[in-house]
Each structure stands twice: as structure tokens, then as C-alpha cells.
Write an enzyme that holds these catalytic residues in place. Structure first.
Site, PDB file in Angstrom:
ATOM      1  N   HIS A  89      -6.980  40.832  19.970  1.00 51.80           N
ATOM      2  CA  HIS A  89      -7.641  39.546  19.707  1.00 51.80           C
ATOM      3  C   HIS A  89      -8.692  38.979  20.888  1.00 51.80           C
ATOM      4  CE1 HIS A  89      -4.846  39.808  16.237  1.00 51.80           C
ATOM      5  NE2 HIS A  89      -3.849  40.129  17.456  1.00 51.80           N
ATOM      6  N   GLU A 126      -1.118  35.005  21.953  1.00 49.06           N
ATOM      7  CA  GLU A 126      -0.953  36.565  22.144  1.00 49.06           C
ATOM      8  C   GLU A 126      -2.210  36.977  22.805  1.00 49.06           C
ATOM      9  OE1 GLU A 126      -1.093  40.491  18.891  1.00 49.06           O
ATOM     10  OE2 GLU A 126      -1.270  38.331  18.167  1.00 49.06           O
ATOM     11  N   HIS A 181      -0.824  44.697  21.672  1.00 49.89           N
ATOM     12  CA  HIS A 181      -0.493  43.288  20.788  1.00 49.89           C
ATOM     13  C   HIS A 181       0.953  42.812  21.031  1.00 49.89           C
ATOM     14  CE1 HIS A 181      -3.834  43.704  17.909  1.00 49.89           C
ATOM     15  NE2 HIS A 181      -3.994  44.887  18.318  1.00 49.89           N
ATOM     16  N   GLU A 263       3.296  46.808  19.694  1.00 55.30           N
ATOM     17  CA  GLU A 263       3.541  45.154  19.447  1.00 55.30           C
ATOM     18  C   GLU A 263       4.831  45.173  20.263  1.00 55.30           C
ATOM     19  OE1 GLU A 263       2.182  43.080  17.496  1.00 55.30           O
ATOM     20  OE2 GLU A 263       1.353  44.091  16.066  1.00 55.30           O
TER      21      GLU A 263
END
Length: 299
Positions: A89, A126, A181, A263
Site C-alpha cells: 500500500h 498498515e 502486509h 501478513e
């Protein structure tokens, strides 16, 4: 010594053939004895025995072979290896909704260029987490001698799009790529998991050559991440293995080099969020990812 006196005093007939034999023995016996002594000294030195004759050879300094470039390489060095880190992101994606909602081809279908990502209930984004861990990871890998590239370093207004993120790794001919992430699942769902590319051969996507090496990369990162952070694999994805295979992520589908996503935890769970917002824990997270990548790159 041979004594010749009896040959002149004895009444026995002379036997002329005996004298040449005696002379031959006089010459051969001392020579054989000397040869045996030399042989014993040499063979004793070869067998590691200590003898007067062997001592000068035994005390000689050992031969030192020439130092090679490989000998000078630090233990565990990643010199010559290229690693791409993909911080998931972008902190300012939310300001560019039209751009990030644009659809791009990922082989199996078309998906949004990028998303804003998630955040903790207290607002820790995040994208901020991923960039921080990426910086820590870059430092660790560069210390090992790797050449490290980031897909973005907070230096662009949005993105890059998922297809461009894949292209960056491909263009760099990366030996390994990791996309960082943190998940946004429901409270109570905890733990980390590593996402592996599934087998895709459709449209512009072809992961057949990277599935196996990516799996090895993912397995090593999952193992070392858990050990370094002291956290458990996801209790909601991967059946306790900490591994999940997907074919719907453009960043994996379009990669031509070994690549995985991780993650690191669930930002929406208060216990995981307490870890993700801790600088000390993020350093452990970077260490775990680094160790897994080093293990993979060193074979």
C-alpha cells in the site's frame, strides 16, 4: 669384518669361488643396511613417527594455499544477491481514489491498481507499518551484502499498482521478493501467515517456474518469523501452517521471480495490534523475515 688367515694355514684345498662371494657380501650387506636405515627414517616420518632423521621435515611450516575471493567473503554474505522489498500500500493512497481504483490486468482477471490497506482501531495505518518494517529489513539485508530495492519508499503520491510492483521485481532480476502486509480480519483472529503463489498460466500470467522456489522462500520466512517474533501462525488461515496459496493476487501472478507476501498479524485484533505498533516487535519482525530470506538465498 672377514678374517682371511685360515685360508693360508689350513691344509684344505683352495676353493677360488668362495672369495668373490665373500667380497660381494662385504659390499652388499653394508649397502643394504644403509638403504634400510634411510627407508625406515623416511617411512617413519611419513607415518608421523618422531625420528632424528625425520625431525627437520616434521618441524617445517605447513604449506598455505593461496587465498581466494571466496575465502574473503564473510560468512553468510549475500554479496551478488538482489532482493526486492515491497511495502504494501501507500500512506497517501486515500488521496488518489480514482487512480488506485483503476483496474489492471493480473492474468486471471482485472483488479484495482492498489488499495488503501487497513489500520488498527487506534488509527495506526498498515502502510506506515509496512514501510517501517521494510526499512528495518533493508538495513539487515544490506549488512549481509545484498543489493536491496524497494518498490516504493514513501516517495510517490500513490501505488505503485500491483502490476508495476511485480514488474519492479522482474526488472531487477531479483533473487527473492517479499511483499510486507498486515491483515484486517475480525477481532480474535490472530497470528501471521505467508501467502504463496499458486500455479497460474493464463493471459499475461505464468507462475509455473516460480511456484516451487517461492514455496521454499515462504516456508523459511514463516518458520524464522515465528521464531524471531515469538508469535504463532494464523488461527484463521492456513490450518496452523502459517502458509496460504492464492491465485488472485496480481503481485504474485505477474512475478517472474520467487516472491511471497507476509501478513505479519491482524491489525484489528487488540493483542496483535499491540505487537504491530511496537517498534521493538517490528524489529523482531524484520529480523525474522531477514533470516528466512538469508536461509533461502544461501540455499
Amino acid at each position: 669384518m672377514l678374517y682371511a688367515g685360515p685360508e693360508f694355514d689350513s691344509p684344505q684345498p683352495r676353493r677360488p669361488r668362495r672369495r668373490p662371494l665373500a667380497l660381494a657380501l662385504a659390499v652388499l650387506v653394508p649397502g643394504a643396511l644403509l638403504g634400510w636405515l634411510v627407508y625406515a627414517g623416511v617411512s617413519g616420518a611419513a607415518d608421523g613417527e618422531t625420528t632424528a632423521a625425520a625431525s627437520p621435515r616434521a618441524s617445517a611450516p605447513p604449506t598455505v594455499s593461496a587465498t581466494t575471493a571466496e575465502d574473503k567473503k564473510p560468512l553468510g554474505s549475500l554479496r551478488g544477491k538482489v532482493v526486492v522489498i515491497d511495502p504494501g500500500h501507500n500512506l497517501t493512497n486515500f488521496r488518489h481514489t480514482a487512480e488506485i481504483n483503476r483496474k489492471v490486468d493480473i492474468g486471471t482477471n482485472r483488479k484495482e491498481c492498489d488499495t488503501t490497506g487497513t489500520s488498527t482501531n487506534s488509527g495506526y495505518a498498515e502502510a506506515k507499518f509496512t514501510l517501517d518494517v521494510a526499512h528495518r529489513l533493508r538495513t539487515l539485508l544490506e549488512r549481509r551484502g545484498a543489493t536491496v530495492k524497494l518498490t516504493q519508499d514513501g516517495d510517490r503520491p500513490y501505488g505503485p499498482c500491483v502490476n508495476e510492483r511485480a514488474r519492479i521485481g522482474n526488472k531487477a532480476h531479483a533473487d527473492a521478493v517479499v511483499s510486507i502486509h498486515a491483515d484486517g480480519a475480525s477481532a480474535g483472529q490472530r497470528g501471521y501467515h505467508v501467502i504463496l503463489p499458486g500455479r497460474v498460466h493464463q493471459g499475461i500470467a505464468d507462475t509455473r517456474r516460480i511456484v516451487a522456489p517461492s514455496a521454499r522462500l515462504g516456508e523459511r520466512i514463516a518458520h524464522d518469523f515465528g521464531r524471531a517474533t515469538g508469535t504463532n501462525p494464523s488461527n484463521y488461515i492456513g490450518d496452523g501452517t502459517g502458509l496460504d496459496t492464492r491465485t488472485d493476487l496480481g503481485g504474485l501472478n505477474l512475478s517472474k521471480v520467487p516472491k511471497v507476501f507476509i501478513e505479519c498479524g491482524n491489525m484489528r485484533d487488540s493483542k496483535d495490534a499491540a505487537l504491530l505498533t511496537s517498534g521493538a516487535w517490528r524489529q523482531k519482525a524484520a529480523q525474522g523475515i531477514s533470516e528466512g530470506m538469508v536461509s533461502f538465498l544461501r540455499g
